[in-house]
Design an enzyme around this catalytic site. Structure first.
Site, PDB file in Angstrom:
ATOM      1  N   VAL A   1     -76.963  -2.638  20.724  1.00 58.13           N
ATOM      2  CA  VAL A   1     -78.242  -2.244  21.328  1.00 58.13           C
ATOM      3  C   VAL A   1     -78.471  -0.739  21.353  1.00 58.13           C
ATOM      4  CG1 VAL A   1     -78.462  -4.321  22.753  1.00 58.13           C
ATOM      5  CG2 VAL A   1     -77.274  -2.311  23.668  1.00 58.13           C
ATOM      6  N   TYR A   2     -77.501   0.054  20.972  1.00 53.39           N
ATOM      7  CA  TYR A   2     -77.692   1.511  20.992  1.00 53.39           C
ATOM      8  C   TYR A   2     -78.761   1.898  19.982  1.00 53.39           C
ATOM      9  CZ  TYR A   2     -73.373   2.074  23.755  1.00 53.39           C
ATOM     10  OH  TYR A   2     -72.401   2.024  24.727  1.00 53.39           O
ATOM     11  N   SER A   3     -79.825   2.470  20.500  1.00 50.87           N
ATOM     12  CA  SER A   3     -80.972   2.903  19.681  1.00 50.87           C
ATOM     13  C   SER A   3     -81.484   1.763  18.811  1.00 50.87           C
ATOM     14  CB  SER A   3     -80.619   4.123  18.830  1.00 50.87           C
ATOM     15  OG  SER A   3     -80.176   5.186  19.639  1.00 50.87           O
TER      16      SER A   3
ATOM     17  N   GLY B   1     -79.950  -0.609  17.356  1.00 49.71           N
ATOM     18  CA  GLY B   1     -79.113  -0.864  16.181  1.00 49.71           C
ATOM     19  C   GLY B   1     -78.992   0.333  15.257  1.00 49.71           C
TER      20      GLY B   1
END
Length: 175
Positions: free
Chosen positions: A52-54, A56
């Site tokens: 979920v960071y940015s 993907g």
């Protein structure tokens, strides 16, 4: 840089890890590449990212950097799953979601396996046995070498670790 083992496992990582939560959002490709190179040159190995960071993009960016800047063989790659994008249930530790999440992460990273794959949060809506069976399937299939948890309370970690140990042959939760 000092190296240490992750919990009671044979996985050795640098004492400090490099987080990628802002990569692809607040941290552009050039700056992220400089961070990764500096970290690796200092002897750092543990790279922490998540699906979920940015949205993907952190994994995609890291995947490109492992091809172009710092070889995959020099890094201990850790990613996470369970948290979901806005508009979905905030946590999903179902077998369906976890299998899809690891496959999507591997695709974005451009690798066949991560060194450490973690459950990013506890999901009280899904039976723990289902979540742990998915973890075992992912490790057994070679998608992840080790499995762990992140942002679990003490009792949640204990329940997960004990449950995995109770079934012979199950991939342990490194603690």
């Amino acid at each position: 840089m000092e190296q240490r083992y992750v919990g009671r496992s044979g996985l050795s990582v640098s004492r400090l890890g490099l987080g990628t939560m802002t990569w692809g959002r607040d941290t552009g490709a050039e700056e992220a590449t400089a961070q990764l190179r500096t970290f690796a040159e200092a002897g750092g190995t543990l790279i922490d990212t998540a699906d979920v960071y940015s949205g993907g993009e952190a994994e995609r960016l890291l995947g490109r950097m492992m091809r172009d800047s710092v070889p995959r063989s020099e890094l201990v790659l850790s990613t996470k799953a369970v948290l979901t994008p806005a508009g979905h249930r905030p946590r999903d530790a179902s077998r369906r979601h976890l299998i899809a999440a690891i496959d999507a992460s591997l695709g974005r990273l451009g690798v066949d396996e991560v060194d450490l794959w973690q459950l990013h949060a506890f999901d009280q809506e899904v039976p723990l046995e289902e979540t742990l069976a998915a973890v075992d399937a992912i490790v057994s299939s070679g998608r992840a070498a080790y499995a762990g948890v992140c942002d679990y309370t003490g009792w949640q970690l204990a329940a997960a670790a004990v449950s995995q140990r109770a079934v012979p042959g199950r991939a342990p939760i490194v603690e």
